[in-house]
Write a protein that holds these residues in place. Structure first.
Motif, mmCIF file in Angstrom:
data_model
loop_
_atom_site.group_PDB
_atom_site.id
_atom_site.type_symbol
_atom_site.label_atom_id
_atom_site.label_comp_id
_atom_site.label_asym_id
_atom_site.label_seq_id
_atom_site.Cartn_x
_atom_site.Cartn_y
_atom_site.Cartn_z
ATOM 1 N N PRO A 166 0.797 -1.237 0.000
ATOM 2 C CA PRO A 166 0.000 0.000 0.000
ATOM 3 C C PRO A 166 0.825 1.282 0.000
ATOM 4 N N VAL A 167 0.310 2.271 -0.730
ATOM 5 C CA VAL A 167 0.854 3.630 -0.754
ATOM 6 C C VAL A 167 -0.329 4.593 -0.798
ATOM 7 N N LYS A 176 -1.574 1.041 -4.436
ATOM 8 C CA LYS A 176 -0.544 0.026 -4.223
ATOM 9 C C LYS A 176 0.527 0.150 -5.302
ATOM 10 N N VAL A 177 1.755 -0.184 -4.937
ATOM 11 C CA VAL A 177 2.848 -0.271 -5.905
ATOM 12 C C VAL A 177 3.692 -1.497 -5.563
ATOM 13 N N VAL A 178 4.418 -1.976 -6.537
ATOM 14 C CA VAL A 178 5.346 -3.071 -6.292
ATOM 15 C C VAL A 178 6.581 -2.513 -5.586
ATOM 16 N N MET A 179 6.920 -3.108 -4.461
ATOM 17 C CA MET A 179 8.115 -2.700 -3.723
ATOM 18 C C MET A 179 9.120 -3.847 -3.740
ATOM 19 N N ILE A 209 8.514 5.544 1.552
ATOM 20 C CA ILE A 209 7.295 4.879 2.006
ATOM 21 C C ILE A 209 7.628 3.431 2.354
ATOM 22 N N VAL A 210 7.399 3.066 3.591
ATOM 23 C CA VAL A 210 7.671 1.704 4.056
ATOM 24 C C VAL A 210 6.366 0.918 4.032
ATOM 25 N N GLY A 211 6.316 -0.059 3.155
ATOM 26 C CA GLY A 211 5.078 -0.811 2.971
ATOM 27 C C GLY A 211 5.002 -2.100 3.743
ATOM 28 N N LEU A 212 6.134 -2.535 4.295
ATOM 29 C CA LEU A 212 6.123 -3.802 5.025
ATOM 30 C C LEU A 212 7.309 -3.885 5.977
ATOM 31 N N ILE A 213 7.025 -4.205 7.225
ATOM 32 C CA ILE A 213 8.038 -4.610 8.197
ATOM 33 C C ILE A 213 7.510 -5.911 8.780
#
Length: 222
Positions: A166-167, A176-179, A209-213
């Motif tokens: 998510p962004v 959403k974008v591919v990270m 933008i941090v989309g996942l930890i």
């Protein structure tokens, strides 16, 4: 190759990586000491002896992911868009390793914040990995061995959807974008936490933008 040989080889590879990271940390520490000495000398020459030897209080890094999430406000150039529940789940995964993971994650987030701050003010010609490699004056960095800017072709072909994160809609109307870019918090065990991020320093937010930890998404070794 036998299972025993494969295990030994993996252990040797990990030891080599650990040593390389240790040497990078020592080099970064030496550079930091040099920077402190240079700035202190400048202050002394300008007659500001008191400021030159003033104590610098550095806040303790968080020892849990709950605390880490609560302190993200200290990093103005980080925008966390991920699922808090997945991040908090790391605290319950391994009681022995979780505090270390939280501290290493905080170091990585501070480095990303430093990258975004310098990129949007002084300017930096390169991505986050190049930033950690070149170590601009005053920058906070981490070992380049822990930074990957892309995923492998096999991962993208099979598990790209797990990297669709998510962004804000201002960044992408789809939300959403591919990270692919990520920081490796640990490389041992099945959890091996990762921080996936999107560089929007040149975009509308001017932030990372941090989309996942969370634990390592699916890959060829899962």
């Amino acid at each position: 190759m036998s299972d025993a040989s494969a295990t030994q080889r993996a252990a040797e590879d990990q030891a080599e990586q650990d040593m390389a990271e240790h040497l990078e940390t020592l080099a970064a520490l030496e550079q930091a000491h040099g920077e402190v000495h240079r700035l202190r000398t400048l202050l002394l020459k300008s007659g500001a002896a008191e400021e030159a030897y003033a104590e610098v209080l550095v806040p303790e890094p968080p020892s849990s992911f709950e605390t880490l999430l609560d302190r993200l406000g200290e990093l103005p150039k980080i925008l966390f868009s991920g699922d808090r529940r997945r991040t908090l789940g790391l605290d319950d995964t391994d009681g022995r390793k979780a505090p270390m993971w939280a501290r290493k994650s905080w170091q990585a987030l501070r480095a990303l914040d430093s990258y975004a701050a310098i990129s949007t003010t002084e300017g930096f010609n390169g991505n986050f990995r190049a930033f950690c490699e070149r170590q601009p004056s005053g920058a906070l960095v981490i070992s380049t061995h822990n930074v990957a800017m892309v995923e492998s072709e096999s991962v993208n072909n099979q598990w790209l959807d797990e990297r669709l994160l998510p962004v804000p809609i201002e960044v992408d109307p789809a939300g959403k974008v591919v990270m692919e870019a990520h920081v490796k918090i640990d490389s041992k065990g099945s959890t091996s936490p990762r921080i996936y991020f999107y560089d929007d320093t040149a975009g509308v937010t001017g932030k990372v933008i941090v989309g996942l930890i969370s634990r390592h998404p699916t890959n060829t070794q899962s």
